[in-house]
Design an enzyme around this catalytic site. Structure first.
Site, PDB file in Angstrom:
ATOM      1  N   THR A 156      10.307   2.070  -4.094  1.00 33.52           N
ATOM      2  CA  THR A 156      10.129   0.642  -3.802  1.00 33.52           C
ATOM      3  C   THR A 156      10.786  -0.188  -4.906  1.00 33.52           C
ATOM      4  O   THR A 156      11.447  -1.195  -4.635  1.00 33.52           O
ATOM      5  CB  THR A 156       8.621   0.314  -3.705  1.00 33.52           C
ATOM      6  OG1 THR A 156       8.064   1.127  -2.678  1.00 33.52           O
ATOM      7  CG2 THR A 156       8.376  -1.141  -3.408  1.00 33.52           C
TER       8      THR A 156
ATOM      9  N   ASN B 201       0.859  -1.186   0.000  1.00 31.21           N
ATOM     10  CA  ASN B 201       0.000   0.000   0.000  1.00 31.21           C
ATOM     11  C   ASN B 201       0.887   1.224   0.000  1.00 31.21           C
ATOM     12  O   ASN B 201       1.367   1.676   1.038  1.00 31.21           O
ATOM     13  CB  ASN B 201      -0.899  -0.008   1.238  1.00 31.21           C
ATOM     14  CG  ASN B 201      -1.892  -1.147   1.180  1.00 31.21           C
ATOM     15  OD1 ASN B 201      -2.870  -1.100   0.433  1.00 31.21           O
ATOM     16  ND2 ASN B 201      -1.615  -2.211   1.926  1.00 31.21           N
ATOM     17  N   GLU B 202       1.114   1.740  -1.193  1.00 32.79           N
ATOM     18  CA  GLU B 202       2.033   2.855  -1.371  1.00 32.79           C
ATOM     19  C   GLU B 202       1.336   4.166  -1.012  1.00 32.79           C
ATOM     20  O   GLU B 202       0.108   4.201  -0.829  1.00 32.79           O
ATOM     21  CB  GLU B 202       2.485   2.900  -2.844  1.00 32.79           C
ATOM     22  CG  GLU B 202       3.270   1.678  -3.310  1.00 32.79           C
ATOM     23  CD  GLU B 202       4.697   1.603  -2.735  1.00 32.79           C
ATOM     24  OE1 GLU B 202       5.007   2.332  -1.769  1.00 32.79           O
ATOM     25  OE2 GLU B 202       5.499   0.808  -3.253  1.00 32.79           O
ATOM     26  N   PRO B 203       2.106   5.271  -0.894  1.00 34.81           N
ATOM     27  CA  PRO B 203       1.495   6.569  -0.610  1.00 34.81           C
ATOM     28  C   PRO B 203       0.289   6.816  -1.518  1.00 34.81           C
ATOM     29  O   PRO B 203       0.336   6.530  -2.717  1.00 34.81           O
ATOM     30  CB  PRO B 203       2.628   7.554  -0.906  1.00 34.81           C
ATOM     31  CG  PRO B 203       3.866   6.769  -0.588  1.00 34.81           C
ATOM     32  CD  PRO B 203       3.579   5.361  -1.004  1.00 34.81           C
TER      33      PRO B 203
ATOM     34  N   SER C  77      -2.611   5.393  -0.721  1.00 37.27           N
ATOM     35  CA  SER C  77      -3.569   4.316  -0.411  1.00 37.27           C
ATOM     36  C   SER C  77      -4.511   4.782   0.692  1.00 37.27           C
ATOM     37  O   SER C  77      -4.084   5.454   1.637  1.00 37.27           O
ATOM     38  CB  SER C  77      -2.834   3.064   0.088  1.00 37.27           C
ATOM     39  OG  SER C  77      -1.965   2.581  -0.898  1.00 37.27           O
TER      40      SER C  77
END
Ligand code: F6R
Length: 644
Positions: free
Chosen positions: A186, A167-169, A171
């Site tokens: 990432t 869950n990247e920025p 999310s």
């Protein structure tokens, strides 16, 4: 002891923190506690005839935890037959058999070694092709979690973007299992596992933040200084979808379990005087004054009482009597770290110098994890030691073979091939032509042949020899240890074995050095530096009672990735403009690592640029604090074996 991290304890020490954080000295002790908690839960549920549902993570962080669970299964008979697992995520696309898959990871590190029932294992499927299939799968994954009774305990790592799962920025708190795109940072971090950036998948299936938040308990693991900034942002920052891990502040049963390196930017570690009563030793005093100088933008000798008062440091004035007195103490302390005589200055008073004057000359061993770390990190000092008449040995711990790009080897073989053709034989295929064909037909990600790797290792040896020759270290004092732990032909290394340690012990006992330099760099993106340091420390355990060792000073430099914080420095060696140019030329000798090395980390600069920037920054920092103005500086921390 490598670096003492002062971490405030006691009431209120954690008052900047918005969730419970347990800090352990090392990851080893931390995972023991977490493994115990997991096993207690599994066994308590087994006793009630219930299944235990675990949410599991992959990546570097949980590896030691899984090793401990495997150990508890093998040695203590702990059973996992009542355990159901759901993994957080999987790359997309990703074949299950691929070494980079999370399927492979989980079986390799955990499932193949415990008695879990295979049907109880759930890992997102990275082989799904179209979006419809993926959506259906994601829904069924969520349903399966609910059917299993929900997650009892979720293990998490944290990405440097603040991602949990993938869950990247951006999310949302209510996000569920779904297809996502990986963040650029990432992807860079994953490059170490895939060999090159282009091979890292850009998508993944991940459980959502909402899925994770529904777990009844969450434990997040983080180790090492690279995680320190994101741990601070997550633990002390505001809840925001730009750092998804901050949502965990809203979880009622979350626990962060981190080591002292990952904790190093938390206020209780970085400015412990703001959160509790501290014991002011020299290093902590230096740290506080340097921070103060940076905050108020003044050199040490210009900081005033008022500055101390405004920044929570009245305590120091109380201890010393006045701002001036603290200033002078710290100024002298820092001034004494500076020495142009890294091997000690013969016939000089050495009472305030970092190194002893005698014996002179000294036998010096410079350990270098890869064949270029010595010149990158301490090339100026290395050249000075030689010039000042010491017997300097360069010790290359690993072959560094996997960091040679195929392209570069091809070019070298081509040269050998053409030289060969200049010689006698013109007919038939020579060895170099055969190797060139082998290289040209290699698929990306295909394991390397031992034969090609041997050539890559030789190439790096020749480069290291050239750099040593340039600096003035004769060939008989250049040692290639080719430590076996490194020789897997891939980024994944073997654990250290007795064979690795024995090789180092043998060399130490042969040379009986008065002074040792080693990479104390724990931020190496693929772990080789810390393994190399561990091997040296384990070798010290073997030789610790030898007479020569008791008289030996050990100095740690940092590798290409980071520099020591000024408050930890014990010796700072000035590097003049001409020495900096020697250093640059020595780095250039490592041609295979120039022009975009295979393992650049997330820094696009060439190694010589990073080294120069870093050494110039250090000199600038000393200068801003009011010390003399140097072109550049290389800094070292003294390691005292057996001290905590
Ligand atoms: C892995 C996962 C990720 C990692 C994170 C940290 O299943 O979901 O969130 O936990 O990227 O990775 P490491 O531990 O390799 O630093």
């Amino acid at each position: 002891m490598i670096t003492k991290n002062y971490i405030a304890k006691g009431e209120g020490a954690d008052r900047f923190e918005k969730m419970p954080v347990q800090i352990y000295e090392t990851a080893d002790s931390a995972v023991k506690a977490v493994a115990r908690e997991i096993v207690d839960l599994v066994q308590a549920k087994a006793a009630r005839g219930e299944t235990c549902v675990l949410g599991l993570a992959t990546g570097a962080s949980p590896i030691k935890l899984y090793q401990e669970l495997v150990r508890m299964h093998e040695e203590e008979g702990v059973s996992f037959r009542n355990v159901v697992t759901f993994n957080l995520d999987e790359y997309l696309p990703m074949a299950k058999e691929s070494e980079q898959s999370y399927h492979y990871f989980m079986h390799h590190h955990l499932f193949d070694h415990i008695d879990i029932i295979p049907e109880n294992v759930h890992i997102p499927d990275g082989t799904l092709k179209n979006d419809e299939e993926i959506e259906r799968f994601c829904r069924s994954y969520e349903e399966a979690i609910v059917r299993a009774g929900g997650i009892d305990l979720q293990i998490l790592g944290i990405g440097r973007t603040g991602h949990i799962g993938f869950n990247e920025p951006g999310s949302f708190l209510n996000s569920r299992t779904r297809k996502v795109y990986l963040n650029d940072l990432t992807i860079k971090d994953a490059t170490k596992d895939f060999g090159s950036r282009e091979l890292v998948p850009t998508k993944a299936i991940t459980m959502g933040v909402g899925t994770i938040m529904q777990a009844r308990r969450v434990i997040l693991l983080a180790w090492g200084e690279k995680k320190a900034p994101i741990i601070k942002a997550t633990v002390e920052g505001k809840v925001s979808d730009s750092v998804p891990a901050t949502f965990l502040q809203m979880h009622s049963n979350v626990q962060f379990v981190i080591d002292s390196e990952a904790a190093s930017e938390l206020t209780r570690a970085d400015r412990p005087w703001l959160v509790s009563k501290v014991v002011w030793d020299d290093k902590l005093t230096r740290k506080a004054v340097v921070r103060l100088c940076q905050t108020v933008g003044k050199p040490i000798l210009k900081v005033e009482n008022r500055d101390y008062e405004d920044n929570g440091l009245v305590d120091l004035i109380d201890k010393y009597g006045s701002a001036n007195k603290v200033n002078i103490a710290v100024f002298n302390d820092l001034q004494h770290t500076i020495s142009g005589w890294p091997g000690g200055k013969p016939n000089a008073d050495d009472s305030t110098r970092p190194e002893r004057a005698i014996p002179y000359p000294k036998r010096v061993l410079i350990f270098s994890p890869h064949p270029d770390d010595d010149v990158i990190s301490m090339g100026g000092t290395e050249a000075r030691l030689v010039e000042q008449g010491h017997e300097v040995h360069a010790v290359y711990q690993t072959s560094g073979s996997i960091a040679v790009l195929d392209d570069y080897l091809f070019q070298t073989l081509d040269l050998a091939d053409r030289f060969n053709r200049h010689g006698d034989k013109e007919e038939g295929e020579n060895k170099f032509q055969r190797l060139k064909k082998l290289l040209a037909s290699r698929e990306p990600n295909e394991p390397e042949s031992a034969e090609l790797l041997a050539y890559k290792a030789t190439l790096r040896q020749v480069e290291a020899l050239a750099a040593c020759r340039f600096i003035g270290i004769p060939e008989e004092r250049v040692h290639f240890l080719n430590m076996p732990f490194y020789e897997t032909g891939s980024v994944k290394k073997k654990p250290l074995s007795k064979e690795d340690i024995d090789i180092i012990v043998k060399l130490l006992r042969e040379v009986k050095p008065h002074q040792i330099y080693a990479a104390g760099d724990l931020a190496d993106p693929h772990g080789t530096h810390s393994t190399c340091l561990n091997a040296i420390i384990q070798a010290f355990d073997v030789v610790k009672d030898d007479d020569w060792f008791k008289e030996c000073y050990v100095w740690l430099y940092r590798g290409a990735w980071m520099e020591w914080e000024i408050e930890k420095v014990d010796m700072a060696v000035p590097v003049s403009p001409s020495e900096l140019s020697i250093k640059r030329k020595a780095i250039y000798k490592h041609g295979s690592q120039n022009n975009g090395p295979a393992y650049p980390g997330d820094d696009p600069r060439e190694f010589w640029q990073r080294a120069e920037d870093r050494n110039r920054n250090t000199a600038d920092l000393y200068n801003k604090l009011g010390m003399a103005e140097y072109e550049a500086m290389e800094v070292f921390v003294r390691y005292r074996h057996g001290e905590r």
